[in-house]
Design an enzyme around this catalytic site. Structure first.
Site, PDB file in Angstrom:
ATOM      1  N   CYS A  42     -10.589  -4.317  -3.682  1.00  0.00           N
ATOM      2  CA  CYS A  42      -9.423  -5.115  -4.094  1.00  0.00           C
ATOM      3  C   CYS A  42      -9.827  -6.528  -4.500  1.00  0.00           C
ATOM      4  O   CYS A  42      -9.173  -7.140  -5.344  1.00  0.00           O
ATOM      5  CB  CYS A  42      -8.389  -5.108  -2.983  1.00  0.00           C
ATOM      6  SG  CYS A  42      -7.638  -3.467  -2.842  1.00  0.00           S
ATOM      7  N   CYS A  94      -9.894  -5.835   0.953  1.00  0.00           N
ATOM      8  CA  CYS A  94     -11.112  -5.028   0.956  1.00  0.00           C
ATOM      9  C   CYS A  94     -11.940  -5.342  -0.301  1.00  0.00           C
ATOM     10  O   CYS A  94     -11.467  -5.997  -1.241  1.00  0.00           O
ATOM     11  CB  CYS A  94     -10.768  -3.541   1.015  1.00  0.00           C
ATOM     12  SG  CYS A  94     -10.138  -2.840  -0.522  1.00  0.00           S
ATOM     13  N   GLU A 139      -3.101  -4.181  -3.315  1.00  0.00           N
ATOM     14  CA  GLU A 139      -3.535  -4.961  -4.474  1.00  0.00           C
ATOM     15  C   GLU A 139      -3.495  -4.133  -5.754  1.00  0.00           C
ATOM     16  O   GLU A 139      -3.315  -4.680  -6.843  1.00  0.00           O
ATOM     17  CB  GLU A 139      -4.947  -5.504  -4.225  1.00  0.00           C
ATOM     18  CG  GLU A 139      -5.031  -6.508  -3.070  1.00  0.00           C
ATOM     19  CD  GLU A 139      -5.188  -5.864  -1.700  1.00  0.00           C
ATOM     20  OE1 GLU A 139      -4.929  -4.649  -1.565  1.00  0.00           O
ATOM     21  OE2 GLU A 139      -5.573  -6.574  -0.759  1.00  0.00           O
ATOM     22  N   ASN A 154       0.830  -1.205   0.000  1.00  0.00           N
ATOM     23  CA  ASN A 154       0.000   0.000   0.000  1.00  0.00           C
ATOM     24  C   ASN A 154       0.867   1.258   0.000  1.00  0.00           C
ATOM     25  O   ASN A 154       1.969   1.278   0.565  1.00  0.00           O
ATOM     26  CB  ASN A 154      -1.029   0.005   1.139  1.00  0.00           C
ATOM     27  CG  ASN A 154      -0.445  -0.198   2.512  1.00  0.00           C
ATOM     28  OD1 ASN A 154       0.640  -0.742   2.659  1.00  0.00           O
ATOM     29  ND2 ASN A 154      -1.177   0.217   3.537  1.00  0.00           N
ATOM     30  N   VAL A 155       0.358   2.284  -0.664  1.00  0.00           N
ATOM     31  CA  VAL A 155       1.068   3.556  -0.809  1.00  0.00           C
ATOM     32  C   VAL A 155       0.068   4.657  -0.485  1.00  0.00           C
ATOM     33  O   VAL A 155      -0.824   4.952  -1.288  1.00  0.00           O
ATOM     34  CB  VAL A 155       1.623   3.727  -2.240  1.00  0.00           C
ATOM     35  CG1 VAL A 155       2.384   5.044  -2.353  1.00  0.00           C
ATOM     36  CG2 VAL A 155       2.532   2.557  -2.618  1.00  0.00           C
ATOM     37  N   GLU A 156       0.207   5.230   0.712  1.00  0.00           N
ATOM     38  CA  GLU A 156      -0.765   6.224   1.164  1.00  0.00           C
ATOM     39  C   GLU A 156      -0.387   7.628   0.685  1.00  0.00           C
ATOM     40  O   GLU A 156       0.637   7.830   0.030  1.00  0.00           O
ATOM     41  CB  GLU A 156      -0.887   6.143   2.692  1.00  0.00           C
ATOM     42  CG  GLU A 156      -1.433   4.771   3.109  1.00  0.00           C
ATOM     43  CD  GLU A 156      -1.650   4.647   4.611  1.00  0.00           C
ATOM     44  OE1 GLU A 156      -1.158   5.486   5.381  1.00  0.00           O
ATOM     45  OE2 GLU A 156      -2.326   3.661   5.000  1.00  0.00           O
ATOM     46  N   CYS A 194      -4.224   0.875  -2.340  1.00  0.00           N
ATOM     47  CA  CYS A 194      -4.127  -0.411  -1.644  1.00  0.00           C
ATOM     48  C   CYS A 194      -3.002  -1.240  -2.257  1.00  0.00           C
ATOM     49  O   CYS A 194      -2.620  -1.055  -3.427  1.00  0.00           O
ATOM     50  CB  CYS A 194      -5.439  -1.185  -1.757  1.00  0.00           C
ATOM     51  SG  CYS A 194      -6.718  -0.660  -0.596  1.00  0.00           S
TER      52      CYS A 194
HETATM   53  N1  THU Z   1      -5.309  -1.758   2.594  1.00  0.00           N
HETATM   54  C1  THU Z   1      -4.755  -2.458   1.548  1.00  0.00           C
HETATM   55  O1  THU Z   1      -3.668  -2.116   1.075  1.00  0.00           O
HETATM   56  N2  THU Z   1      -5.422  -3.527   1.078  1.00  0.00           N
HETATM   57  C2  THU Z   1      -6.589  -4.012   1.587  1.00  0.00           C
HETATM   58  O2  THU Z   1      -7.166  -4.951   1.034  1.00  0.00           O
HETATM   59  C3  THU Z   1      -7.149  -3.418   2.809  1.00  0.00           C
HETATM   60  C4  THU Z   1      -6.584  -2.112   3.189  1.00  0.00           C
HETATM   61  C5  THU Z   1      -4.589  -0.578   3.080  1.00  0.00           C
HETATM   62  C6  THU Z   1      -5.248   0.734   2.721  1.00  0.00           C
HETATM   63  C7  THU Z   1      -4.662   1.638   3.796  1.00  0.00           C
HETATM   64  O3  THU Z   1      -3.411   2.123   3.333  1.00  0.00           O
HETATM   65  C8  THU Z   1      -4.452   0.741   4.981  1.00  0.00           C
HETATM   66  O4  THU Z   1      -4.528  -0.596   4.474  1.00  0.00           O
HETATM   67  C9  THU Z   1      -5.479   0.910   6.101  1.00  0.00           C
HETATM   68  O5  THU Z   1      -6.770   0.790   5.600  1.00  0.00           O
END
Ligand code: THU
Length: 133
Positions: A92, A89, A58, A45-47, A56
């Site tokens: 994804c 999620c 994925e 994940n890259v916020e 996310c």
């Molecule tokens: N996140 C993912 O990368 N994949 C998922 O399937 C669930 C959530 C990340 C998004 C965010 O950066 C962090 O988890 C918290 O929600």
């Protein structure tokens, strides 16, 4: 494709998770998948300071899959910051369904599950083909 080395995929997912950029949620996620040609694709994940723009893990996986030659997702492992299996999620699951289809496997605490179970009654490419466009 017969042999799925789940431990190898899990380790790759943990490796990707360690590269996650998650300063806001502090919830790193890593994902790795065995691809139909035998290679492994990964993502993390890259916020973003604009929270809703975050990607996310994925999303990164699918980008890596396509940018390194495409193929189909065969077996996917998604992990949290402790390396435990994470259920992706909803958005994804849709991404994984597009590139793996209903038979792709996703590792869970209850063992490997088909995408058809993780995303029942999925909307996918076949639905578009059923209509005239
Ligand atoms: N996140 C993912 O990368 N994949 C998922 O399937 C669930 C959530 C990340 C998004 C965010 O950066 C962090 O988890 C918290 O929600």
């Amino acid at each position: 494709m017969t042999n799925i080395n789940w431990d190898q995929i899990h380790q790759e997912a943990i490796g990707a998770m360690k590269n996650a950029y998650a300063p806001y949620s502090k919830f790193p996620v890593g994902v790795a998948a065995l691809v139909s040609d035998g290679r492994i694709a990964t993502g993390c994940n890259v916020e973003n300071a604009s929270y809703g723009v975050g990607l996310c893990a994925e999303c990164g996986l699918v980008s890596n899959l396509i940018s390194t030659g495409g193929g189909r997702l065969i077996a996917v492992v998604c992990v949290d910051g402790q390396g435990n299996y994470l259920a992706p999620c909803g958005r994804c699951r849709q991404l994984l369904f597009e590139h793996g289809g209903p038979e792709a496997l996703l590792m869970t605490d209850d063992g490997p599950q088909k995408m058809s179970a993780m995303l029942p009654w999925a909307f996918g490419p076949d639905d578009l083909d059923r209509n005239e466009r």
